[in-house]
Design an enzyme around this catalytic site. Sequence first.
Site, PDB file in Angstrom:
ATOM      1  N   HIS A   1      28.363 101.606  47.266  1.00 48.83           N
ATOM      2  CA  HIS A   1      27.980 100.745  48.389  1.00 48.83           C
ATOM      3  C   HIS A   1      29.106  99.788  48.784  1.00 48.83           C
ATOM      4  O   HIS A   1      30.067  99.570  48.029  1.00 48.83           O
ATOM      5  CB  HIS A   1      26.739  99.931  48.014  1.00 48.83           C
ATOM      6  CG  HIS A   1      26.983  99.046  46.817  1.00 48.83           C
ATOM      7  ND1 HIS A   1      27.632  97.833  46.895  1.00 48.83           N
ATOM      8  CD2 HIS A   1      26.682  99.235  45.509  1.00 48.83           C
ATOM      9  CE1 HIS A   1      27.708  97.297  45.696  1.00 48.83           C
ATOM     10  NE2 HIS A   1      27.144  98.132  44.830  1.00 48.83           N
TER      11      HIS A   1
ATOM     12  N   GLU B   1      21.279 100.782  40.220  1.00 43.34           N
ATOM     13  CA  GLU B   1      22.267 100.331  39.244  1.00 43.34           C
ATOM     14  C   GLU B   1      21.593 100.038  37.901  1.00 43.34           C
ATOM     15  O   GLU B   1      20.374  99.869  37.806  1.00 43.34           O
ATOM     16  CB  GLU B   1      22.980  99.077  39.782  1.00 43.34           C
ATOM     17  CG  GLU B   1      24.110  98.527  38.911  1.00 43.34           C
ATOM     18  CD  GLU B   1      25.207  99.552  38.606  1.00 43.34           C
ATOM     19  OE1 GLU B   1      24.977 100.419  37.730  1.00 43.34           O
ATOM     20  OE2 GLU B   1      26.286  99.462  39.211  1.00 43.34           O
TER      21      GLU B   1
END
Length: 204
Positions: free
Chosen positions: A9, A83
């Site tokens: 990202h 994550e």
Amino acid sequence: MKEIFLIRHGETDWNAAGRLQGREDVPLNGNGEAQAHRLAEALHGLGIERILTSYLSRARRTAEIVATRLAIADLGVVEGLHERDYGDVSGLTPEERLARFPPGTAPENQESAAAMKERVTAALHDIATRHSERRIAVVSHGGVINTLLAHITAGQHGTGKNLLPNCSITKFTRHGDTWSVQYFGVSPDVLATHEPPVVRRSHG
């Protein structure tokens, strides 16, 4: 053959400050938005047919920007791509982490490396087998991509050994049951000019 473009990202304020970023839902900052737009331009013309993402907003917003540029309306959210949960160490700078958790120690509420590997490899397998499209972009996180790199290369790459900047691209290919790492940590600017060669092949 299946081609999976794994993308970290865009930048957040925590990235810029060097804070460890786990499952906290920290959004892109202005630079992260700009990075995502450069990424979208680099991916345009590569024939990507589907875009998948982690549920966390920093990944999802990056994917939305890419999807808009590539005119892909259906954005899929994949469980397992988020994550790592770093527990009490999340949000700390390197100096703060060292002060609270000396080398060799870690918070008890941190997701184990084994548990993370199990869920992210399962997510990759699901992506490769469930979706019929040949070229798929997957927006996720540094820890996820590092874990998958280490899995496919038997530890030669990944798990923090290689730099994976925000909005960098890592490409996996799958022939039957054989995975290859085409390249990793490539910037959108580099990808816009050429695709690097295969760096590692792994069987099974």
